[in-house]
Write a protein that holds these residues in place. Structure first.
Motif: not given
Length: 356
Positions: A276-299
């Motif tokens: 049921g652990a999820g905080v580490f995964a949430a922070v990690s995938t959230g950071e990934m999602a934000g970076r890729w979202a910014a790249r996709a939006a810019a392009a």
């Protein structure tokens, strides 16, 4: 109705959403992040343990830490124990979430609380309703759904967590300090476990079981019985000072990207199906999602979001897939309890062997 445009709209300001908002804003994106709650992190729905490496990864101080944790004790019905050295911390989850949200705002993200994401049109325009009852139309280039295990954004794109476990928890006073988390297995907690996580003078005491194993009233009864067991064992004293309940994803969704929509954290099932652990995964995938979202939006190219899928799977897929298989095995063989636990709990070597 007022219309806004932005590069990235983040729905949800838990660890995944705030991490996504922060990363996207740091990458130069115009970010709007919304949450339906009046206060970030409230109410708390978490056992409040995080692995030690997360604190260093965040680099946001230690104000949310309550105490260090030396390891985890797995306790079986005969009171036999197995100690696993898993250093970490118990935390104030509300303070962690608020710390992450402040970091997102400091990076330039615009945060809107008491704001509900109501609908999404076929063109991916999102309708929001604010605290004052006012409506707003938002036209984002990319949407990040980080709104928890029963994600509305996930429902919009036809991606829902198919296997959710109910969790219930009470906070009580400890009879004596503990330096380890404790996990209790019992045949009566079908395909789940009980926990006692120390937080200084207090402890979070809870349990999670298979969704169809207990009615909500029965769950509360199971929790009362578990608390009484810990009282008799001299672990906790007195009456609960707080209660919490929530849903725990127990299987990842099949996809995390749908056109220009990304799912992260619990919304994407990025929660360990066994622990049921999820905080580490949430922070990690959230950071990934934000970076890729910014790249996709810019392009202006949502196809770039495939990079997010590759990155999150590289980090988590093997672990989550193994755990999902072990959960299926645990549920199938719960009747053979003494053999099921070593094969299906990460404290035992059998967990890492090929599935029997």
């Amino acid at each position: 109705m007022k219309t806004l445009t932005c590069d990235v709209l983040v729905v949800g300001l838990g660890p995944a959403g705030s991490s996504a908002a922060r990363a996207a804003a740091k990458a130069g994106a115009e970010v709007l992040a919304v949450d339906r709650r009046e206060a970030v992190g409230v109410p708390v729905q978490c056992a409040e343990y995080v692995p030690a490496q997360l604190v260093g990864q965040l680099g946001l101080g230690r104000e949310f830490i309550v105490q260090p944790i030396r390891g985890m004790r797995t306790i079986l019905p005969d009171n036999s124990e197995r100690l696993t050295m898993t250093p970490g911390f118990t935390i104030r989850r509300d303070l962690l979430d608020q710390t992450l949200a402040r970091a997102a705002a400091d990076a330039g993200a615009r945060l809107a609380l008491s704001t509900r994401a109501k609908t999404m049109a076929p063109d991916r325009t999102v309708i929001l309703r604010g605290k004052d009852g006012g409506w707003m139309r938002v036209q984002p280039r990319v949407i990040v759904g980080a709104d928890g295990p029963r994600s509305k954004v996930g429902r919009w794109v036809g991606a829902v967590n198919r296997n959710l476990l109910p969790g219930v928890q009470a906070t009580l006073r400890l009879a004596a300090p503990l330096d380890c988390t404790e996990v209790y297995f019992d045949p009566g907690l079908f395909a789940g476990y009980g926990w006692c996580f120390p937080k200084g003078e207090l402890a979070n005491v809870g349990l999670g079981v298979r969704r169809d194993a207990a009615h909500p009233d029965a769950l509360r009864g199971l929790l009362r019985g578990f608390v009484e067991r810990l009282r008799r064992a001299g672990k906790v004293v007195g009456e609960p000072v707080a209660h919490a309940a929530g849903w725990i994803p127990a299987e990842p969704v099949r996809r995390a990207v749908y056109g220009n929509v990304i799912l992260a954290g619990d919304a994407a099932g990025h929660t360990h199906p066994i622990t049921g652990a999820g905080v580490f995964a949430a922070v990690s995938t959230g950071e990934m999602a934000g970076r890729w979202a910014a790249r996709a939006a810019a392009a202006g190219d949502p196809d770039l979001l495939a990079g997010y899928v590759e990155e999150w799977r590289d980090l988590l897929a093997d672990t989550l897939d193994r755990a999902a298989r072990r959960r299926a095995l645990m549920e199938e063989r719960w009747h053979d309890f003494d053999r099921a636990i070593p094969a299906c709990w990460a404290a035992y070597r059998e967990y890492y062997a090929p599935a029997p």
